[in-house]
Design a protein around this motif. Structure first.
Motif, short mmCIF file in Angstrom:
data_model
loop_
_atom_site.label_atom_id
_atom_site.label_comp_id
_atom_site.label_asym_id
_atom_site.label_seq_id
_atom_site.Cartn_x
_atom_site.Cartn_y
_atom_site.Cartn_z
N THR A 163 0.84 -1.30 0.45
CA THR A 163 0.14 0.01 -0.04
C THR A 163 0.87 1.13 0.17
OG1 THR A 163 -2.01 0.94 1.38
CG2 THR A 163 -0.62 0.37 2.54
N GLU A 164 -0.08 2.62 -0.61
CA GLU A 164 1.09 3.47 -0.71
C GLU A 164 0.98 4.16 0.72
OE1 GLU A 164 1.33 7.08 -4.09
OE2 GLU A 164 -0.07 5.69 -4.16
N LEU A 165 2.19 5.35 1.00
CA LEU A 165 2.23 5.96 1.74
C LEU A 165 2.64 7.14 1.14
CD1 LEU A 165 3.95 6.68 4.37
CD2 LEU A 165 5.97 6.64 4.06
N MET A 166 2.33 8.46 1.16
CA MET A 166 2.30 9.72 1.00
C MET A 166 2.99 10.60 1.36
SD MET A 166 -1.71 9.63 -0.23
CE MET A 166 -2.03 11.46 -0.49
N ASP A 167 3.12 10.53 3.11
CA ASP A 167 3.46 11.34 3.52
C ASP A 167 4.77 10.98 5.31
OD1 ASP A 167 2.85 13.98 6.00
OD2 ASP A 167 3.71 14.31 4.17
N ILE A 168 5.32 11.79 5.31
CA ILE A 168 6.09 11.37 6.28
C ILE A 168 5.92 10.62 7.46
CG2 ILE A 168 8.43 11.75 8.11
CD1 ILE A 168 9.88 13.05 5.35
N THR A 169 4.64 11.92 7.81
CA THR A 169 4.07 11.76 8.97
C THR A 169 2.88 10.38 9.35
OG1 THR A 169 1.60 12.88 8.35
CG2 THR A 169 4.12 14.03 8.89
N GLN A 170 2.54 9.88 7.79
CA GLN A 170 2.03 9.02 8.08
C GLN A 170 2.66 7.38 8.27
OE1 GLN A 170 0.86 8.66 4.06
NE2 GLN A 170 -1.06 10.16 4.34
N LEU A 171 3.82 7.22 7.98
CA LEU A 171 5.14 6.49 8.41
C LEU A 171 5.15 5.82 9.95
CD1 LEU A 171 7.47 5.15 6.53
CD2 LEU A 171 8.94 6.60 7.66
N PRO A 172 4.42 6.40 10.59
CA PRO A 172 4.35 5.29 11.99
C PRO A 172 3.01 4.14 12.18
CG PRO A 172 4.23 7.54 12.34
CD PRO A 172 4.75 7.21 11.22
N LEU A 173 2.34 4.49 11.17
CA LEU A 173 1.08 3.73 10.56
C LEU A 173 1.61 2.34 9.50
CD1 LEU A 173 -1.50 6.67 9.61
CD2 LEU A 173 -1.56 5.31 12.04
N PHE A 174 2.90 2.88 9.54
CA PHE A 174 3.37 1.16 8.14
C PHE A 174 4.41 0.25 9.01
CE2 PHE A 174 1.08 4.26 5.38
CZ PHE A 174 0.69 4.01 4.78
N THR A 175 3.68 0.29 10.42
CA THR A 175 4.35 -0.98 10.95
C THR A 175 4.28 -2.25 10.67
OG1 THR A 175 3.90 -0.40 13.02
CG2 THR A 175 5.43 1.13 12.57
N ASP A 176 3.00 -2.40 10.38
CA ASP A 176 2.20 -3.41 10.29
C ASP A 176 2.15 -3.77 8.51
OD1 ASP A 176 2.56 -5.93 10.78
OD2 ASP A 176 0.15 -5.80 11.37
N VAL A 177 3.10 -3.20 7.92
CA VAL A 177 3.11 -3.00 6.44
C VAL A 177 3.47 -3.75 5.52
CG1 VAL A 177 2.38 -1.75 3.69
CG2 VAL A 177 1.45 -1.04 5.75
N ASP A 178 3.26 -4.79 4.77
CA ASP A 178 4.29 -5.34 3.96
C ASP A 178 5.75 -5.16 3.38
OD1 ASP A 178 4.42 -8.48 5.40
OD2 ASP A 178 2.06 -7.82 5.18
N ILE A 179 5.10 -4.62 2.31
CA ILE A 179 5.46 -3.94 1.16
C ILE A 179 5.13 -2.08 1.27
CG2 ILE A 179 6.19 -3.65 -1.10
CD1 ILE A 179 6.14 -6.18 -1.86
#
Length: 338
Positions: A163-179
């Motif tokens: 799934t797509e990351l758009m902003d640095i501030t969202q990065l903590p939400l992506f700790t359990d994303v695979d790619i």
């Protein structure tokens, strides 16, 4: 600069060479292949005497690398990179099929699609929780809630999620994303690239709509220079004068990148054309051309999709396509081995 060592170099001499090079302030990346070991030197190598290194007993050859991308360069890393993801991998002779909706619209929707694409042969689930849209009035995605729905779908199917990351501030939400996917619009968002480079999760970088191969590889270099070598490249079409299709899919990129870099190459025929009926022929062409995988949009009700319905396949259309693609990949592997 790259230093190609002779087969089975003397360990003491090798350690002495590495220590001397490190004193010169360069970063050393070691690549061990079947025939040779290569030391890739990154940094200011202008003051390093090539002839002095070449005269060493353990050294076979020394070359200066002119391209500005070093870590992503095949000269530094002759062997193809293989990236483990969950219970599968990207590269290494496998065909990765990332399938799912452009946008996550509900838990029921994404779970149903995940089950359908897995049954058809997909190895990963793609789905957008945060959506970059040209119009500020268009659907922007469900955000954090969408990520939770993707995780539920993974729990139900075992498919790794992309799934797509758009902003640095969202990065903590992506700790359990695979790619983590970096979209075309963010390909040259250098602060974002450095941020994902500071974690070890695989990163897939989509080619910017007007980006050259070198610019694309330099984006990968940003991630790798920050410490994360798990980078995947995704060709999703570029902007040309042609207006019939959404973009123009550059299938030559597969062969060009295979020469320039060791990184895995994914092709997205859905975003490339914007038309569902063009997805199959271009997906087949990408597999025949040697792509490591595909990213295909699948929606259970494209006519009412909140995002990119016209380019999405229904599950019953995706299933026979996936079967054909897997057979074609197996055939091409057999053909290449002859």
């Amino acid at each position: 600069m790259i230093v190609i060592l002779k087969h089975n170099p003397n360990r003491e001499q090798l350690e002495s060479l590495i220590a001397w090079l490190q004193e010169k302030g360069v970063i050393i990346h070691t690549s061990i292949g079947e025939a040779n070991t290569i030391l890739g030197l990154v940094g200011d190598t202008s003051q390093i005497d090539i002839d002095l290194i070449a005269a060493l007993d353990i050294v076979q050859d020394v070359k200066r690398v002119q391209e500005p991308y070093k870590n992503a360069n095949r000269k530094f890393h002759p062997e193809d990179t293989v990236i483990p993801v969950g219970n599968t991998q990207v590269g290494g002779g496998t065909l990765t099929i990332m399938a799912g909706p452009c946008s996550v619209e509900s838990e029921e929707q994404v779970v149903a699609i995940a089950k359908a694409v897995k049954a058809a042969g997909a190895t990963m689930l793609r789905g957008g929780a945060f959506k970059p849209r040209t119009s500020p009035y268009a659907f922007q995605g469900l955000g954090a809630k969408g990520l939770e729905y993707l995780k539920t779908a993974r729990q139900e199917t075992g498919l790794p999620i992309v799934t797509e990351l758009m902003d640095i501030t969202q990065l903590p939400l992506f700790t359990d994303v695979d790619i983590i996917q970096i979209g075309a619009r963010n390909m040259q968002n250098f602060d974002l690239l450095k941020a994902v480079g500071h974690q070890d999760k695989p990163v897939m970088i989509k080619r910017g709509m007007s980006a050259t191969y070198e610019e694309w590889l330099m984006s990968a270099e940003y991630v790798m220079a920050s410490g994360n070598e798990n980078v995947i490249l995704c060709e999703r079409g570029i902007r040309t004068f042609e207006s019939f299709t959404r973009n123009t899919l550059d299938l030559a990129a597969i062969s060009v990148l295979r020469t320039l870099t060791h990184l895995p190459i994914i092709v997205d025929p859905s975003h490339a054309t914007g038309k569902y009926w063009l997805v199959e022929p271009l997906a087949r062409a990408a597999v025949a051309g040697g792509a490591d995988g595909l990213q295909i949009e699948v929606h259970n009700d494209p006519a009412h999709a909140l995002c990119d319905g016209p380019q999405s396949l229904k599950p019953d259309v995706f299933a026979p396509l996936a079967e054909k693609l897997l057979k074609l990949h197996a055939f091409m592997r057999e053909l290449d081995s002859e």
